[in-house]
Design an enzyme around this catalytic site. Sequence first.
Site, PDB file in Angstrom:
ATOM      1  N   ARG A   1     -27.295   8.152   6.671  1.00  0.00           N
ATOM      2  CA  ARG A   1     -27.599   9.273   5.784  1.00  0.00           C
ATOM      3  C   ARG A   1     -28.893   9.059   4.996  1.00  0.00           C
ATOM      4  NH1 ARG A   1     -23.638  12.021   1.394  1.00  0.00           N
ATOM      5  NH2 ARG A   1     -25.334  12.998   0.288  1.00  0.00           N
TER       6      ARG A   1
ATOM      7  N   LYS B   1     -13.883  -4.963  10.338  1.00  0.00           N
ATOM      8  CA  LYS B   1     -12.881  -5.627  11.181  1.00  0.00           C
ATOM      9  C   LYS B   1     -13.090  -5.362  12.668  1.00  0.00           C
ATOM     10  CE  LYS B   1      -9.851  -3.473   8.703  1.00  0.00           C
ATOM     11  NZ  LYS B   1     -10.028  -3.116   7.347  1.00  0.00           N
TER      12      LYS B   1
ATOM     13  N   ASP C   1      -4.461  -1.694  11.608  1.00  0.00           N
ATOM     14  CA  ASP C   1      -5.248  -2.420  10.597  1.00  0.00           C
ATOM     15  C   ASP C   1      -4.599  -3.783  10.311  1.00  0.00           C
ATOM     16  OD1 ASP C   1      -7.316  -2.325   8.257  1.00  0.00           O
ATOM     17  OD2 ASP C   1      -5.410  -2.752   7.269  1.00  0.00           O
TER      18      ASP C   1
ATOM     19  N   LYS D   1      -6.065  -7.716  11.260  1.00  0.00           N
ATOM     20  CA  LYS D   1      -6.119  -8.833  10.311  1.00  0.00           C
ATOM     21  C   LYS D   1      -5.331 -10.027  10.851  1.00  0.00           C
ATOM     22  CE  LYS D   1      -6.847  -5.553   6.582  1.00  0.00           C
ATOM     23  NZ  LYS D   1      -6.216  -4.579   5.698  1.00  0.00           N
TER      24      LYS D   1
ATOM     25  N   GLY E   1     -11.031  -1.768  -1.759  1.00  0.00           N
ATOM     26  CA  GLY E   1     -11.709  -1.257  -2.954  1.00  0.00           C
ATOM     27  C   GLY E   1     -13.183  -1.605  -2.911  1.00  0.00           C
TER      28      GLY E   1
HETATM   29  N1  HSE Z   1      -6.877   0.749   4.649  1.00  0.00           N
HETATM   30  C1  HSE Z   1      -6.797  -0.648   4.344  1.00  0.00           C
HETATM   31  C2  HSE Z   1      -5.571  -0.881   3.493  1.00  0.00           C
HETATM   32  C3  HSE Z   1      -8.059  -1.075   3.649  1.00  0.00           C
HETATM   33  O1  HSE Z   1      -4.916   0.092   3.123  1.00  0.00           O
HETATM   34  O2  HSE Z   1      -5.234  -2.024   3.207  1.00  0.00           O
HETATM   35  C4  HSE Z   1      -8.485  -2.471   3.850  1.00  0.00           C
HETATM   36  O3  HSE Z   1      -8.492  -2.923   5.154  1.00  0.00           O
END
Ligand code: HSE
Length: 316
Positions: A45, A115, A209, A213, A299
């Site tokens: 952007r 990630k 997600d 991890k 965050g």
């Molecule tokens: N969407 C992810 C969570 C953010 O809710 O933990 C960090 O990976």
Amino acid sequence: MSDNSHNILIIGFGTVGQGFFELFNSKKKELGLQNVRISEIVDMRYGHIKSPGEDLLKNLPSQKTPPVDVLKVIRESFCDIVCEFTWVDFKTGGPGYDHIKTALSSGKHVITTNKGPITTHYDELNELAIKNRAELRFKGTVMAGTPSFNILKLLPGAKVLRFRGILNGTTNYILNEMSIGKSFEAALRDAQQKGYAEADPTNDVDGFDSAAKCAIISKILGWPHDFNGIEIKGIREVTAQEARNGTKLLVYGDPEKAYVKPVKLPDDDLLSSIRGVTNAIEFEIDTLGKIYSVGPGAGRIETAQAAMTDLLDIIS
Ligand code: HSE
């Protein structure tokens, strides 16, 4: 570099990129980083910003700029550290994969909170870093700035036997809200409005997600679990009754197996007390038994802290 001067190129100037810019500028004096500069920023952007002033966030261009050849910028930049903060793609690694590959191939150190590339191409990127004598750091991919896999560096020789965690704030928040009477849909909407959920919330609610991890931690530990080999079940089928009874989206790994699935935890399990968007990880270690880290997993400034941790690690 002998004078400890470093130049940083930021790729991706959304929430995390801007958070890192702000945190870096506010802490650099007390951290003795006067010789470290954010020298270039590239963003879809905002285009290619050179030598940004510290007041950049107040003066961001309002017009969309013409497309930039990001790979060319990376190759030609005089910066020695590339911070990759673009969006997640768990299938291919997304543009972040090409950015990181190009940076490492040019001998530049890489810090990323993305990630996608680490989950899909860890082995290749790690080898490329070693070959080019460059550092690849990705603390922000697991629990933002809250210590997670990086605490293992404090325990030389210790062997991790297994780990368990609540590594997705969105699903923990949803289960929490369901346990006090909210519907799944209303709780998800809330999580999106509060900015916890991924752009595509299926990555959160279907467990991808968390699985990413889990795969990243497994790779660091030298275990054989790839993203595609992890058993994954999300929270769509968890009932309100199960949520009330203490069901959590649990991430588990040991050298033989790894999974992400809803599990009812006993009340005296420390992980059962983790509420809302908070993340937690338990490592079971040969010398210490169980150790824990608990804190925010997402965050703006929380994730920027992870990049600061990686930066200090690289330059010190
Ligand atoms: N969407 C992810 C969570 C953010 O809710 O933990 C960090 O990976």
